[in-house]
Design an enzyme around this catalytic site. Structure first.
Site, PDB file in Angstrom:
ATOM      1  N   ASP A  78       0.829  -1.208   0.000  1.00 27.40           N
ATOM      2  CA  ASP A  78       0.000   0.000   0.000  1.00 27.40           C
ATOM      3  C   ASP A  78       0.863   1.258   0.000  1.00 27.40           C
ATOM      4  O   ASP A  78       2.064   1.213   0.307  1.00 27.40           O
ATOM      5  CB  ASP A  78      -0.923   0.014   1.207  1.00 27.40           C
ATOM      6  CG  ASP A  78      -0.152   0.088   2.527  1.00 27.40           C
ATOM      7  OD1 ASP A  78       0.741  -0.753   2.722  1.00 27.40           O
ATOM      8  OD2 ASP A  78      -0.431   0.979   3.351  1.00 27.40           O
ATOM      9  N   GLU A 170       0.041  -1.102   5.614  1.00 26.59           N
ATOM     10  CA  GLU A 170       1.061  -0.690   6.587  1.00 26.59           C
ATOM     11  C   GLU A 170       0.962   0.792   6.890  1.00 26.59           C
ATOM     12  O   GLU A 170       1.183   1.229   8.039  1.00 26.59           O
ATOM     13  CB  GLU A 170       2.447  -1.038   6.047  1.00 26.59           C
ATOM     14  CG  GLU A 170       3.591  -0.846   7.043  1.00 26.59           C
ATOM     15  CD  GLU A 170       4.236   0.546   7.011  1.00 26.59           C
ATOM     16  OE1 GLU A 170       5.098   0.820   7.865  1.00 26.59           O
ATOM     17  OE2 GLU A 170       3.855   1.367   6.136  1.00 26.59           O
ATOM     18  N   GLU A 171       0.631   1.582   5.871  1.00 32.22           N
ATOM     19  CA  GLU A 171       0.634   3.033   6.029  1.00 32.22           C
ATOM     20  C   GLU A 171      -0.435   3.533   6.996  1.00 32.22           C
ATOM     21  O   GLU A 171      -0.352   4.662   7.485  1.00 32.22           O
ATOM     22  CB  GLU A 171       0.461   3.717   4.667  1.00 32.22           C
ATOM     23  CG  GLU A 171       1.618   3.516   3.708  1.00 32.22           C
ATOM     24  CD  GLU A 171       2.893   4.230   4.132  1.00 32.22           C
ATOM     25  OE1 GLU A 171       2.872   4.913   5.180  1.00 32.22           O
ATOM     26  OE2 GLU A 171       3.908   4.096   3.433  1.00 32.22           O
ATOM     27  N   ASP A 193      12.056  -1.390   3.970  1.00 29.74           N
ATOM     28  CA  ASP A 193      11.120  -0.261   4.013  1.00 29.74           C
ATOM     29  C   ASP A 193      11.797   0.997   4.534  1.00 29.74           C
ATOM     30  O   ASP A 193      11.160   1.844   5.135  1.00 29.74           O
ATOM     31  CB  ASP A 193       9.928  -0.644   4.912  1.00 29.74           C
ATOM     32  CG  ASP A 193       8.775   0.334   4.838  1.00 29.74           C
ATOM     33  OD1 ASP A 193       8.707   1.108   3.867  1.00 29.74           O
ATOM     34  OD2 ASP A 193       7.939   0.339   5.775  1.00 29.74           O
ATOM     35  N   HIS A 375       5.947   9.975   0.892  1.00 30.44           N
ATOM     36  CA  HIS A 375       4.631  10.541   1.199  1.00 30.44           C
ATOM     37  C   HIS A 375       4.465  11.946   0.630  1.00 30.44           C
ATOM     38  O   HIS A 375       3.740  12.761   1.204  1.00 30.44           O
ATOM     39  CB  HIS A 375       4.365  10.577   2.715  1.00 30.44           C
ATOM     40  CG  HIS A 375       4.404   9.241   3.378  1.00 30.44           C
ATOM     41  ND1 HIS A 375       4.001   9.064   4.688  1.00 30.44           N
ATOM     42  CD2 HIS A 375       4.795   8.018   2.936  1.00 30.44           C
ATOM     43  CE1 HIS A 375       4.148   7.793   5.017  1.00 30.44           C
ATOM     44  NE2 HIS A 375       4.632   7.140   3.962  1.00 30.44           N
TER      45      HIS A 375
END
Length: 400
Positions: A78, A170-171, A193, A375
């Site tokens: 995700d 996960e986000e 990650d 992000h």
């Protein structure tokens, strides 16, 4: 398929998570990438390939050397919903220094983004300035898939059994919710990650959410004296009791914070949503105690039941677990050095799936991806670094 080709393929699939949906996975579009990875794993000859009912992808690479630990490699599919997640129009550029025009009026400069200076001469993958890129964590997904293909194609690389796991959501803090630790069967694992090559992350924040519901009393403002209790002003009074010097904008490294993420309200009702973070468990517990003390105080001022505080733990500092397994760290540092990087220990100002999995019986520190400015529309990934990290993962599982 190269790591660059895989990455460009994966980022075109919009996998933005949705924290408001109440479903798992939180967005149906994550299934598209899950099934693509399933088909690619089957095509390259991986075993035990499956997609769970909750959109987790699992696979294994059989051992060709006895006496080795079972090692897991994990990344999440995700992307963050904090900015537009698609359609992603990624492109490769050769960065030669100075300002980097991304597109649609967005320009990255070395002055504002110091990581760019290290990437002069690198081929970079960037966005068109309207969406995030998705390097967090499709760079990790692409690197694991590339390493898996290398292991399956070259029997000269001796290794134990390797487990692969790709998670949704996960986000939004749900990536480990339905992860099948027992079925995964690894002795230990690594999430892929992180950021820059060489960085080894075995320490993260302790984390919780704090929600404050405020109940006021509304009446016509013309006759409100000594009667109205304005919930919005009451919420502001609560917020003012937290130190201004302990927010994300004023802290760094291992300094913790209170972060007001959202506030809503009118005269009758208001709500505050905080996240609370600290690397040190005792200071973390003290932060929660402070919030409880503030709630008790303002209830004494405005009347019992005016403020309701709900604290929910999210994850804890994996260092408490990883320190008990020195071989996990030793193997990671050796792999980092094997591809020419010098290891750097980094305390994550955030968390990973591995933070939760470590407390569920699967020690799971974090490794880099070569992606930066996550992000946001200025996110980018370095192709040479992604190639090196894929090789590092091969070294990570190589038989000893």
């Amino acid at each position: 398929m190269t790591v660059k080709e895989r990455f460009l393929r994966y980022v075109t699939i919009d996998t933005g998570a949705d924290e408001t949906s109440g479903t798992h996975p939180s967005s149906q579009k994550q299934w598209q990438l899950a099934h693509l990875l399933e088909s690619e794993l089957l095509a390259m000859g991986a075993q035990d390939v499956r997609v769970s009912p909750d959109c987790y992808v699992y696979a294994s690479i059989p051992a060709n050397e006895d006496g080795q630990p079972v090692i897991g490699l994990i990344a999440h599919m995700d992307t963050s919903p904090s900015v537009p997640t698609g359609p992603v129009n990624a492109r490769a550029v050769l960065y030669e220094g100075g300002d980097l025009p991304v597109g649609n009026g967005v320009v990255m400069s070395e002055a504002a983004f110091e990581s760019l200076a290290r990437h002069r001469g690198h081929e970079l993958i960037v966005t068109d300035g309207t969406t995030l890129l998705g390097g967090d964590d499709k760079a990790g997904v692409a690197e694991i898939m590339t390493a898996a293909e290398m292991l399956l194609r070259d029997p000269a690389i001796r290794h134990g059994k390797v487990m692969i796991g790709f998670t949704p959501d996960e986000e939004i803090g749900q990536g480990a919710d339905a992860f099948d630790v027992k079925g995964f069967g690894a002795d230990f694992a690594y999430t892929v990650d992180g950021g820059a090559p060489g960085e080894y992350e075995c320490e993260n924040f302790n984390a919780c959410t704090a929600r404050v519901a405020v109940k006021g009393f509304n009446i016509h403002p013309g006759s409100a004296k000594n009667k109205m209790r304005n919930a919005s002003l009451m919420a502001m009074a609560f917020a003012r009791m937290l130190p201004e010097s302990e927010t994300p904008a004023t802290t760094e490294l291992r300094e913790g914070f209170y972060h007001l993420c959202d506030m809503q309200g009118d005269e009758s009702a208001a709500a505050l949503h905080y996240i609370v973070r600290d690397h040190d468990r005792a200071r973390f517990e003290a932060r929660k105690a402070r919030l409880s003390a503030i709630a008790a105080y303002v209830n004494g001022v405005y009347g019992e039941g005016s403020f309701t505080l709900t604290l929910t733990d999210s994850y804890f500092n994996m260092k408490e677990v990883i320190d008990r397994y020195p071989e996990v760290t030793e193997r990671a540092l050796a792999a980092i050095r094997a591809v020419g990087d010098e290891p750097t220990f980094v305390a994550i100002r955030g968390g990973t799936d591995g933070a939760r999995l470590s407390f569920e019986g699967l020690p799971c520190p974090n490794l880099p991806t070569g992606a930066y400015n996550m992000h946001g529309v200025m996110e980018y990934a370095s192709v040479p670094e992604m190639e090196r990290i894929a090789r590092m993962l091969v070294e990570l599982v190589r038989a000893r």
